[in-house]
Design a protein around this motif. Structure first.
Motif, short mmCIF file in Angstrom:
data_model
loop_
_atom_site.label_atom_id
_atom_site.label_comp_id
_atom_site.label_asym_id
_atom_site.label_seq_id
_atom_site.Cartn_x
_atom_site.Cartn_y
_atom_site.Cartn_z
N ALA A 149 22.26 -4.72 -36.47
CA ALA A 149 23.69 -5.03 -36.60
C ALA A 149 23.95 -5.68 -37.96
O ALA A 149 24.96 -5.39 -38.62
CB ALA A 149 24.14 -5.93 -35.47
N GLN A 174 27.88 -6.44 -31.61
CA GLN A 174 26.72 -6.38 -30.73
C GLN A 174 27.17 -6.84 -29.36
O GLN A 174 27.82 -7.88 -29.24
CB GLN A 174 25.62 -7.28 -31.29
N ASN A 230 26.32 -2.08 -31.13
CA ASN A 230 24.94 -2.09 -30.66
C ASN A 230 24.93 -2.66 -29.24
O ASN A 230 25.35 -3.79 -29.03
CB ASN A 230 24.13 -2.99 -31.61
N TRP A 268 19.65 -11.72 -27.32
CA TRP A 268 20.66 -10.70 -27.67
C TRP A 268 22.02 -11.38 -27.79
O TRP A 268 22.84 -11.33 -26.87
CB TRP A 268 20.69 -9.61 -26.58
#
Lengths: 122, 315
Positions: B176, B189, B215, B244
């Motif tokens: 990203a 993301q 993403n 994440w």
């Protein structure tokens, strides 16, 4: 030899295609002319556990619909309607995300046994 | 924000009958992204080779209830660039009236590794398309080989965990950030743990004039070896442990979307997954520690980019 036809198979539907055809008989460039025709392919027989909807506990929040990878939860007018057992692969995500535990996962063997027992009773 | 009741009435663009595994994260992600489009909008989808492509378009069936263009592993972004350029030309000549959106789906292999240069090109040329990367952290389609998205310590068939080498040795690429460095209008993301987040980001990406990149963490029950129904919990843990982070970059401005309230150690995310099982054997603690350091370091760097105070969440 058959001359090459740029437009062979144009517009042919899935029903007209079989594995024993040669490349001249198939659609041009392997094109598929019916969008979303995978709907006619049934993946329901992959399933080993079956989701069962409990109508009383369902609050129609549709979180199960959101998280179904197979688009197998059918909603009508923004409400839970039924499972599409022809495509449901029995992953169990719907039962897991349900906030009111309105979906039970029951083994297909169990369901078969119950069906057989019922048949024997009759 | 639309409610699920409204969204459920939007036409289904990725129908059942595709041959993805039961509980695959790709099916969920794709349905969420395409659901952000309205009923009367037109969309052209392209796919880099990967699980999604081979499972959704097995001749003579297609699971795409919209236009779909087939292409190779490395050129999903290039193919869609061409289609988009042709569309613009036809529109200019007055041969096409409709507005059409373009979206490419690629796995992490087709995006992080093989398709990176065509993606970079498409982003730089400024085509009006959305590229969605479905990151499941390895080449799952060919049998779980490592990719540059595979996290450190993960057991894959080409970075097997054994007595000497405990899984993959290199940290994952921060794609990203790589795409954000192209200075495109929208990079995000996101994770399926929050459908609202995916929906909002997909909507923004479709509305933006110019290239957009999303993403998505897309768990793979086969490759990650977790209990299939736990997909949402696992994605949630990925966000909570800061493995994440959810963020977006709009016109060069970084914004953090979710800040975990307390410090959750990375073990919580690793434990449910079979691909990290060997890390919990005695003697491998140092790898977990390395993963934790990596995660913390990236988190601090991200906070700094977002203009927030770089500090770890309270323990």
């Amino acid at each position: 030899m058959t001359p090459f036809n740029r437009n062979f198979g144009q517009g042919r539907s899935r029903e007209g295609i079989s594995p024993d055809m040669n490349w001249r008989e198939l659609t041009k460039a392997g094109n598929i002319y019916e969008p979303g025709n995978a709907n006619t392919y049934e993946t329901g027989d992959w399933r080993t556990i079956r989701p069962i909807w409990n109508k009383e506990r369902c609050i129609h929040c549709l979180i199960c619909w959101r998280y179904c990878p197979d688009a197998s939860i059918i909603s009508t007018d923004g409400k839970f309607d039924c499972f599409d057992y022809k495509h449901c692969k029995g992953c169990g995500i719907c039962a897991n995300v349900c906030p009111t535990h309105a979906i039970d996962m029951i083994s297909e063997d169990e369901i078969d046994k119950q069906k057989e027992a019922r048949r024997n009773e009759e | 924000m639309a409610t699920l009741k409204e969204l459920a009435q939007v036409k289904e663009r990725f129908v059942g009958g595709h041959r993805l595994c039961a509980g695959c994260g790709h099916g969920i992600s794709v349905r969420m992204v395409l659901n952000a489009l309205g009923n009367d909008e037109h969309v052209v989808v392209g796919c880099a080779t990967g699980c999604l492509e081979v499972a959704s378009t097995i001749y003579p069936y297609t699971a795409w209830n919209c236009s779909f263009i087939h292409n190779a592993f490395e050129n999903a972004a290039a193919t869609l660039s061409g289609v988009e350029a042709a569309y613009r030309s036809l529109k200019k000549q007055g041969k096409l009236k409709e507005d059409i959106k373009f979206v490419a789906f690629g796995g992490d292999g087709g995006t992080y590794d093989i398709g990176l240069q065509s993606l970079s090109g498409a982003m730089e040329r400024g085509h009006n398309l959305v590229y969605v990367c479905l990151d499941n952290g390895a080449y799952m389609n060919t049998g779980i080989q490592r990719s540059s998205a595979t996290p450190i310590g993960a057991d894959t068939t080409t970075s097997p965990a054994g007595k000497v080498v405990p899984g993959k040795q290199q940290p994952r690429k921060d794609l990203a950030a790589v795409i954000a460095a192209h200075n495109i209008p929208y990079v995000a993301q996101t994770s399926i743990s929050s459908w609202q987040d995916v929906h909002a980001k997909a909507k923004k990406a479709f509305e933006v004039d110019g290239p957009a990149f999303i993403n998505i963490l897309s768990p793979c029950p086969r490759g990650w070896r977790y209990n299939t129904p736990d997909v949402v919990e696992l994605s949630k843990l990925a966000v909570e442990t800061r493995f994440w982070p959810l963020f977006e970059v709009e016109n060069g401005k970084w914004k953090l979307n979710k800040k975990p309230k307390k410090y959750v150690p990375i073990e919580e995310f690793l434990k449910p997954q079979g691909r990290f099982r060997h890390l919990f054997a005695p003697g491998n603690e140092h790898i977990i520690q390395r993963i934790q350091e990596e995660v913390d370091q990236r988190w601090l760097a991200l906070l700094e980019r977002c203009g927030e105070k770089p500090e770890l969440p309270p323990r």
